[in-house]
Design an enzyme around this catalytic site. Structure first.
Site, mmCIF file in Angstrom:
data_model
loop_
_atom_site.group_PDB
_atom_site.id
_atom_site.type_symbol
_atom_site.label_atom_id
_atom_site.label_comp_id
_atom_site.label_asym_id
_atom_site.label_seq_id
_atom_site.Cartn_x
_atom_site.Cartn_y
_atom_site.Cartn_z
ATOM 1 N N HIS A 140 32.631 -23.871 -23.650
ATOM 2 C CA HIS A 140 32.581 -22.623 -24.272
ATOM 3 C C HIS A 140 31.360 -22.246 -24.906
ATOM 4 O O HIS A 140 30.749 -21.209 -24.658
ATOM 5 C CB HIS A 140 33.541 -22.937 -25.411
ATOM 6 C CG HIS A 140 33.646 -21.917 -26.379
ATOM 7 N ND1 HIS A 140 34.763 -20.902 -26.465
ATOM 8 C CD2 HIS A 140 32.875 -21.780 -27.502
ATOM 9 C CE1 HIS A 140 34.565 -20.237 -27.493
ATOM 10 N NE2 HIS A 140 33.367 -20.662 -28.139
ATOM 11 N N GLU A 141 30.587 -23.269 -25.485
ATOM 12 C CA GLU A 141 29.251 -22.949 -26.278
ATOM 13 C C GLU A 141 28.330 -22.746 -24.989
ATOM 14 O O GLU A 141 27.459 -21.670 -25.351
ATOM 15 C CB GLU A 141 28.971 -24.244 -27.108
ATOM 16 C CG GLU A 141 29.754 -24.518 -28.106
ATOM 17 C CD GLU A 141 29.941 -23.361 -29.221
ATOM 18 O OE1 GLU A 141 29.040 -22.253 -29.201
ATOM 19 O OE2 GLU A 141 30.982 -23.269 -29.795
ATOM 20 N N HIS A 144 28.561 -19.071 -24.331
ATOM 21 C CA HIS A 144 27.766 -18.314 -25.247
ATOM 22 C C HIS A 144 26.480 -17.869 -24.841
ATOM 23 O O HIS A 144 26.009 -17.023 -24.969
ATOM 24 C CB HIS A 144 27.881 -18.869 -26.562
ATOM 25 C CG HIS A 144 29.358 -18.591 -27.310
ATOM 26 N ND1 HIS A 144 29.750 -17.142 -27.306
ATOM 27 C CD2 HIS A 144 30.007 -19.273 -28.053
ATOM 28 C CE1 HIS A 144 30.927 -17.175 -27.794
ATOM 29 N NE2 HIS A 144 31.165 -18.277 -28.505
ATOM 30 N N GLU A 212 34.623 -14.538 -28.524
ATOM 31 C CA GLU A 212 35.369 -15.776 -28.514
ATOM 32 C C GLU A 212 36.193 -16.103 -27.280
ATOM 33 O O GLU A 212 36.209 -16.922 -26.746
ATOM 34 C CB GLU A 212 36.033 -16.222 -29.973
ATOM 35 C CG GLU A 212 35.016 -16.173 -30.997
ATOM 36 C CD GLU A 212 33.974 -17.454 -30.806
ATOM 37 O OE1 GLU A 212 34.222 -18.533 -30.180
ATOM 38 O OE2 GLU A 212 32.906 -17.207 -31.200
#
Length: 291
Positions: A140-141, A144, A212
């Site tokens: 997930h990070e 980003h 998100e």
């Protein structure tokens, strides 16, 4: 693996513009109260300097606000190995890896582009997540970073901190003078000191919640394991309720960049959260997995 494309150049320009407007309004207020127009130029120069500084140092600002420290492969072998593997799979440069000394479980990415990025995990998240769940969070990070939305959130955090600092200065500046002494009206200073941090909050809320959702989806595609991230998010919400981060001006500005709201979200705090409801995020991930 699909990347979501965003209008982050426009978002970042909008954040800078909002910063300049607030700075010039504060400069105008002081200039009017003191009869000295040079205050407008002082705050204009401050805006120029802070714009450049927050762009080039956005990663350092966020990491410093969380008191994070860098780690090596020897110190955090599992964390380092997962990030290296996922970066290689995505065909992207590996970010630097940091750990923040707090028991509140969370993680965030920061930096202006994939070549100048950092991924930070808290000590708390490293203690409660298994390897598979940690992999889901790191996927997930990293998305980003690769979706290039970390500059927007990093600049938002930097701007929020700057506005709050200036608001405190203005309240002190105005409160120390009385009407007729040639200073800022204390009521005007107090109003601005309240409104400026509110504006900073609204700026951070302007970072769309869809960011998100998209990082969840893209991260799950990168790791090929949406249920791992769903399990991690469920744990994060449960443990954060027991061990929330204590809000400070510094960590409140970084909160928008984290994978989960680090504070105990109730009432108005929940309304002003930059994060989508955790139940919705988990449901979307489970749907990806065919549940």
């Amino acid at each position: 693996m699909g990347h979501h494309r965003y209008h982050n150049g426009l978002k970042t320009a909008g954040l800078f513009m909002a910063l300049w407007v607030i700075l010039l309004l504060i400069g105008g207020l002081i200039a009017q109260g003191t009869g000295n127009s040079s205050w407008i130029w002082i705050f204009a120069l401050l805006g120029l300097a802070s714009t450049a500084y927050s762009y080039w140092n956005s990663d350092k600002i966020a990491l410093r606000q969380m008191r994070a420290y860098p780690v090596t492969a020897q110190e955090q072998p599992e964390l380092y190995r997962i990030v290296a593997e996922l970066s290689q799979r995505a065909g992207q440069p590996m970010p630097s890896i940091w750990v923040a000394p707090t028991q509140t479980p969370n993680a965030f990415a920061t930096g202006r582009d994939p070549q100048h990025a950092a991924v930070c995990c808290t000590e708390g998240i490293l203690q409660i997540l298994g390897e598979r769940e940690l992999r889901g969070v790191l996927g997930h990070e990293l998305m980003h970073v690769y979706n290039r939305d970390i500059l927007t959130s990093s600049v938002a955090a930097a701007i929020g901190g700057l506005i709050s600092s200036i608001a405190q200065f203005l309240m002190f500046f105005g409160a120390g003078r009385r009407d007729g002494q040639g200073g800022v009206n204390p009521l005007a200073a107090l109003a601005t000191a309240i409104l400026a941090p509110l504006a900073a909050t609204l700026i951070q809320l302007s970072i769309s919640r869809t960011r998100e959702y998209d990082a969840d989806e893209d991260g799950a595609q990168l790791t090929q394991d949406p249920l791992a991230l769903a399990s991690a998010l469920r744990k994060l919400e449960t443990v954060t309720d027991r061990v929330p981060l204590q809000p400070t001006p510094a960590n409140q500005n970084v909160a928008a960049m984290m994978i989960a709201n680090p504070f105990r979200g109730t009432g108005v705090q929940k309304l002003f959260s930059t994060h989508p409801p955790m139940a919705d995020r988990i449901a979307r991930l489970e749907k990806m997995a065919g549940y």
